[in-house]
Structure formats: C-alpha cells, structure tokens
Design an enzyme around this catalytic site. Structure first.
Site, PDB file in Angstrom:
ATOM      1  N   HIS A 198       0.820  -1.217   0.000  1.00 23.07           N
ATOM      2  CA  HIS A 198       0.000   0.000   0.000  1.00 23.07           C
ATOM      3  C   HIS A 198       0.850   1.261   0.000  1.00 23.07           C
ATOM      4  O   HIS A 198       0.436   2.300   0.524  1.00 23.07           O
ATOM      5  CB  HIS A 198      -0.960   0.016   1.196  1.00 23.07           C
ATOM      6  CG  HIS A 198      -2.363  -0.331   0.819  1.00 23.07           C
ATOM      7  ND1 HIS A 198      -3.461   0.226   1.419  1.00 23.07           N
ATOM      8  CD2 HIS A 198      -2.853  -1.179  -0.110  1.00 23.07           C
ATOM      9  CE1 HIS A 198      -4.575  -0.268   0.889  1.00 23.07           C
ATOM     10  NE2 HIS A 198      -4.218  -1.127  -0.038  1.00 23.07           N
ATOM     11  N   HIS A 298      -6.541  -4.416 -10.874  1.00 25.63           N
ATOM     12  CA  HIS A 298      -6.915  -4.178  -9.472  1.00 25.63           C
ATOM     13  C   HIS A 298      -8.434  -4.187  -9.382  1.00 25.63           C
ATOM     14  O   HIS A 298      -9.125  -3.624 -10.219  1.00 25.63           O
ATOM     15  CB  HIS A 298      -6.343  -2.815  -9.071  1.00 25.63           C
ATOM     16  CG  HIS A 298      -6.688  -2.354  -7.699  1.00 25.63           C
ATOM     17  ND1 HIS A 298      -7.649  -1.381  -7.461  1.00 25.63           N
ATOM     18  CD2 HIS A 298      -6.202  -2.698  -6.488  1.00 25.63           C
ATOM     19  CE1 HIS A 298      -7.716  -1.150  -6.171  1.00 25.63           C
ATOM     20  NE2 HIS A 298      -6.860  -1.935  -5.547  1.00 25.63           N
TER      21      HIS A 298
END
Length: 387
Positions: A198, A298
């Site tokens: 992240h 994603h």
C-alpha cells in the site's frame, strides 16, 4: 438509438460505497450497468457523472469510442482520479449496452476469449479475523490463508505491514516478515502469495523488507512505494528478485507511460473503475504487451467492476490473474439478478450478452449511501500514516 438518462445508484458496502452507473436508452428494456466506485470520494464521483451526462444525453450509446472521446476531451479540464472514475463507470455501461444489443458477451466484442479459463486470487486484507482495518498476527494470517485455499483459491494477497508502526524499523519489518512466513508454511509452496505494501514504505524500507522475504517465493510485491516516483519504483525493482507490481492509483495510458519506458515494474494493475473503463484498460494493456509486461487488474470493488474486469481478462493476451473480493459484505450477490459464476480459484468465459449481470435495484436500495469509514491512521508518534 439514443441515450435518454444516466443515473447513479450508490450502495453502501461497509468500507466502500459502490457507485453503480445505469445508462438508459430509448429502446424499451435496453440499458447498461457500470461501476465507478472510489472510496471517500463518492459524492465527488456522483457529481462528475452528472456533469458528463450532459454531454451524452441524445448520443448513440453504441458509439462507445466516440462517447469516450467526448467525455475525455469536450471539457477543458481533463483527467484526475474523480473524473476518470466517472468516465470508467459510464464506459462500462456503454459496453454492456453494446453487448446486449448484439446479443453477445462483451469479451466477444473485444475479439473473443484468448483463454479457456481465468485464474482468480483472493484478498486476505490485513490478516485480521475481525476485519480489514488493522494488521493481524502471524496466526491470523495463517488461518485466513488456509481458509482461502479451502475455498479453492490457488493464489491470494495480503497486507502484513502495520499502518501505525514506524516502517523504517527493522523490528517492525521482521514482525511483518513472520506473517508472510506463517502464510507460506500454512499453505505450502504450491500456492502463490502476493504481498501488498500500500505504498507505506520508503524505497529503502521496501528493499530491506523485500530481502527478508526472499525465501518465501512471492508471486509479486505490490506498491512498494508511491507510483508517482517512478525512479524509486525502479530502484526497488532492480534491488529485489521478486516481481514488482503497481498501477491501481494511475489513470489513463499517459500515467503509465513512464513505467513502461523506464521498465520500472514487472506487472501493471490498472483498475477498470478508475483508469478509464474497459476502453482505456484495453489500450493500457496493449501498451504493456509491447514491453512484455503482464496485466492484473486491481479490483477490490463491487460486482459490476468484477464482471467488467473478467471480460477484459478473457480478451487480453497478456492478462495474468484477476483479483476478487468475497468477504466484504454477506449480501454481495443478493443485489445481482444472477450471481457471477465464480467458483473458487477460476472462472469460465462469460456467455450472457453484455457484461452478463443485472442489478436488483429494490434489493440494492436496502443499503443506501453512508459516509465511508474514516481511515484516520496515525503512527505511534502522532504523525499521519498512509493506510
């Protein structure tokens, strides 16, 4: 045929509000669904869709590329994650209409399936058995990994880096590495594991952490640092043996160009609900193919985004694997006219016209918009942390 209305249906799914986009036509019963989910920016995206709708009312929905160009170019201010997410949702809905009008699944209109099945991977989040917002223990990660494999998945992704810790601490990185070790020992060497950072780490910490993971044979190492700094990504890529993946925060082919030109990553991850929709992700994938880079879209969003991503995956030669979410809300499939045919670790080519999904609007209305859970993460010293 003309577009008569473009509406949004916002469905609260705990961490996210799914922004579902319905494009209606003057042909009775012919409409399309798309998804423009962008957590913490829901009202901004809904407003952007309303702004774009003005440009498309009265247009022919079958002219998908012409509509895309109008949405992208007719206003002076282009791009940005909010505007591109709005374009993405409308674009998906237009492809859905085009497929339904032709009586064919969208992947057929994109050239037809290039594979007989598409591999899927599961998402374990932060390894917390009670939710996705905090980082769990090695034992929790191991248990979730075993549960995923029991569901038929042969690959999964996890986020073992804790948000609140000072990442540049060797002790923190070693603890996170133990979580990866626990997952590997729980499932053996036949299962593929992805680690998602992240972008919480600096390039130096990402390299340090990656070296601790060398024995665990990662499928990929995701977002080791912010994608805006392409040179930093390349620094990490050149220092580590595992494949580097990124791209979920990038919109449009232009933001991917430097990644390609500098060969800064191995795998790209455009998001069909953010990067410009089905039309744009196909262009990005074609660019990636020229650089021998695989694509893995994603997709932590809702069921329409999942359906769109699957159609792209079946029609794209350099597609690697598809992310799916199964544990965000228990009623995930209830809002669909028919659930997606996802069984464990793979999916077969869609055969229904369009995207092959429909939304039960009455059921979806049971979960109206609510402000997203505030991700106000801070480190132990009080400084702001990337979640």
């Amino acid at each position: 045929m003309k577009i008569t209305a473009i509406r949004t249906l916002v469905v609260n799914a705990r961490m996210r509000n799914w922004i579902l986009v319905k494009v209606e036509t003057d042909q009775p019963g012919l409409y399309g669904w798309g998804e423009a989910t962008l957590e913490w920016k829901t009202r901004s995206v809904v407003g952007a869709i309303e702004d774009l709708a003005v440009l498309l009312i009265g247009r022919n929905p079958l002219q998908v590329e012409r509509c895309w160009q109008i949405m992208h170019r007719q206003y002076f201010w282009r791009g940005g994650i909010t505007n591109m997410s709005a374009i993405s949702g409308i674009d998906q809905a237009l492809w859905d209409i085009k497929g339904k009008d032709a009586g064919k699944p969208v992947c057929e209109l994109l050239g037809g399936p290039v594979r007989d099945s598409l591999r899927l991977y599961d998402h374990l989040g932060g390894g917390n058995l009670e939710g996705m917002y905090t980082t769990g223990s090695p034992e929790n990660f191991a248990e979730l990994a075993r549960q995923s494999v029991a569901k038929g998945f042969t690959a999964f992704k996890a986020m073992p880096i804790p948000v609140c810790e000072m990442i540049e601490s060797p002790a923190v990185l070693k603890k996170a590495a133990k979580c990866v070790q626990a997952m590997r020992e729980a499932v053996g060497d036949e299962i593929d594991i992805m680690v998602d950072l992240h972008a919480r780490t600096s390039p130096a910490a990402a390299i340090q952490f990656g070296r601790l993971l060398g024995d665990y044979n990662l499928y990929w190492y995701e977002e080791p640092c912010w994608p805006e700094d392409v040179d930093a990504l390349k620094e990490v890529k050149d220092a580590l043996p595992m494949p580097i993946a990124t791209g979920e925060r990038l919109t449009g082919r232009w933001e991917f160009m430097e990644l390609f030109e500098k060969r800064a990553v191995h795998i790209i991850q455009p998001d069909v609900s953010h990067c410009g929709g089905i039309s744009e992700v196909r262009r990005i994938a074609a660019m990636a193919e020229a650089y021998l880079m695989p694509v893995a879209c994603h997709n932590p969003q809702g069921p329409v985004s999942t359906a769109s991503s699957i159609h792209v995956g079946f029609a794209t030669p350099n597609y690697l694997i598809q992310e799916v979410v199964r544990n965000d809300v228990p009623w995930r499939n209830d809002i669909l006219g028919a659930p997606l045919a996802i069984e464990g670790g793979s999916v077969l080519p869609p055969t229904a016209p369009g995207l092959g999904i429909d939304i039960n609007e009455k059921e979806a209305a049971k979960y109206p918009f609510q402000p997203e859970v505030t991700m106000a993460f801070e480190r132990k010293d009080g400084s702001v942390a990337d979640w």
